[in-house]
Design an enzyme around this catalytic site. Structure first.
Site, PDB file in Angstrom:
ATOM      1  N   THR A  97       0.817  -1.218   0.000  1.00 43.51           N
ATOM      2  CA  THR A  97       0.000   0.000   0.000  1.00 43.51           C
ATOM      3  C   THR A  97       0.845   1.260   0.000  1.00 43.51           C
ATOM      4  OG1 THR A  97      -0.172  -0.034   2.423  1.00 43.51           O
ATOM      5  CG2 THR A  97      -1.932  -1.125   1.187  1.00 43.51           C
ATOM      6  N   GLY A  98       2.153   1.151   0.246  1.00 43.26           N
ATOM      7  CA  GLY A  98       3.043   2.300   0.197  1.00 43.26           C
ATOM      8  C   GLY A  98       3.533   2.563  -1.216  1.00 43.26           C
ATOM      9  N   ASP A 136       9.236  -7.516   3.352  1.00 47.59           N
ATOM     10  CA  ASP A 136       7.970  -7.736   4.047  1.00 47.59           C
ATOM     11  C   ASP A 136       8.272  -7.923   5.527  1.00 47.59           C
ATOM     12  OD1 ASP A 136       5.580  -8.738   5.133  1.00 47.59           O
ATOM     13  OD2 ASP A 136       5.031  -9.732   3.260  1.00 47.59           O
ATOM     14  N   LEU A 146       5.066   0.664  11.843  1.00 46.43           N
ATOM     15  CA  LEU A 146       3.817   1.139  11.234  1.00 46.43           C
ATOM     16  C   LEU A 146       3.289   0.184  10.172  1.00 46.43           C
ATOM     17  CD1 LEU A 146       4.996   3.770  12.555  1.00 46.43           C
ATOM     18  CD2 LEU A 146       4.091   5.023  10.609  1.00 46.43           C
ATOM     19  N   TYR A 177      -8.094  -7.025  11.158  1.00 48.09           N
ATOM     20  CA  TYR A 177      -7.348  -5.823  11.550  1.00 48.09           C
ATOM     21  C   TYR A 177      -7.550  -5.523  13.038  1.00 48.09           C
ATOM     22  CZ  TYR A 177      -5.595  -1.000  11.305  1.00 48.09           C
ATOM     23  OH  TYR A 177      -4.886   0.168  11.495  1.00 48.09           O
TER      24      TYR A 177
END
Length: 335
Positions: A41-42, A62, A78, A150
């Protein structure tokens, strides 16, 4: 003896929305920064302006896999998809990132003696029955719902951080992040601010789930990063809420976005997703008392640069030069 000690700091998820802003802050303070990201997602583009900085290294990896052999002084952890569409598309991968990622950074912290901070989330409170939410509230979480990968993943990560502190002496910090927004958010990340702004800029219907009365509290990214840095420098080892206690309904947010973008977008109402919190507001009295921190940027002030960011991302100028697909190689710092 020099008054400033240059630290080597690892930021996992460093190429993401929050991670890249944190890297900017730490580099601006004169530290060496290692940004670790798998770019799920970055984006490398978030680090383009640091390509020639000798104090910056980008590591493509990862966090759920064994980490490179690094020597660091601090770790800001993060790395994890943070928007519902991203973490729900692969719940097993999300849980793997939450659990194995936490174990890997904690093992690195214990080995190197680094202080380590977990970016946890207000989602640990679930659909709260207590309002606003203080850190000692245990939450109302559905362990089998669509958001559980999550919500429960972050709760388990917090438990791992506490376990490592008790058993192995890890020097931990835990921040529970409430809704944060600002430049570098992805147009398709599925969070409410980005959704509303993108829809408004394209004059598409602004989609509100439910009747619009559910609330969120929105913290501008610069305020949050200030809280990160203060927490890392503190002696506070128990969870701390960071967020803006200003509470807005979805209807109020939509109206403000429409007004600030000059949009012609109508409002479209759809059913509320399962387990979507109806109210969300942080109790930040602990952060105020122990960190001397409170947000300073109003929602309207923060939406200005956020909208400007999305204007470039969603409605690019035909005269703009295309961005490169790949950045020049970065060095990888190792022990």
């Amino acid at each position: 003896m020099p008054s400033f000690y240059q630290k080597t700091i690892l930021v996992t998820g460093g190429a993401g929305f929050l991670g890249s802003h944190l890297c900017d802050r730490l580099l601006g303070e004169g530290h060496k920064v290692l940004s670790l990201d798998n770019f799920h997602t970055g984006s490398r583009l978030n680090h383009l302006h640091h390509a020639d900085n000798p104090d910056f290294s980008l590591i493509e990896a990862d966090v759920a896999d064994p980490l490179p052999h690094l020597q660091v002084d601090e770790i800001y952890h993060l790395a994890c998809p943070a928007s519902p569409p991203h973490y729900q598309e692969s719940p097993v991968s999300t849980l793997r990132t939450c659990l194995l990622g936490a174990i890997n950074v904690l093992d690195l912290a214990v080995r190197t003696g680094a202080r380590v901070m977990l970016a946890s989330t207000s989602e640990v409170y679930g659909d709260p029955l207590v309002h606003p939410q203080p850190e000692d509230y245990f939450g109302n979480v559905n362990s089998f719902g669509e958001r559980a990968c999550y919500d429960e993943g972050k709760r388990a990560a917090e438990a791992l951080f506490h376990a490592y502190a008790r058993e192995k002496g890890a020097d931990i910090r835990i921040v529970r992040i409430f809704n944060t927004y600002g430049p570098r958010m992805q147009p398709d990340d599925g969070r409410v601010v980005s959704n509303f702004v993108v829809e408004a800029l394209q004059d598409q219907p602004i989609t509100i789930y439910g009747d619009g009365s559910q609330t969120r509290s929105f913290c501008y990214v610069d305020d949050l990063i200030e809280g990160f840095v203060r927490l890392m420098a503190s002696d506070v080892r128990t969870p701390v809420n960071l967020g803006n206690p200003g509470e807005f309904t979805m209807t109020e947010l939509a109206a403000l976005v429409v007004a600030m973008t000059g949009s012609r977008s109508p409002i479209s109402y759809l059913p509320l997703p399962a387990d979507d919190p109806r109210r969300r507001q942080p109790d930040i009295s602990k952060a105020e008392r122990l960190l001397g921190w409170k947000p300073t940027v109003s929602l309207e002030a923060g939406l200005g640069p956020t909208i400007a960011h999305f204007r470039k991302a969603v409605v690019p100028s035909t005269a703009s030069a295309p961005l490169p697909d790949d950045l020049p190689p970065f060095s990888v710092a190792a022990e």
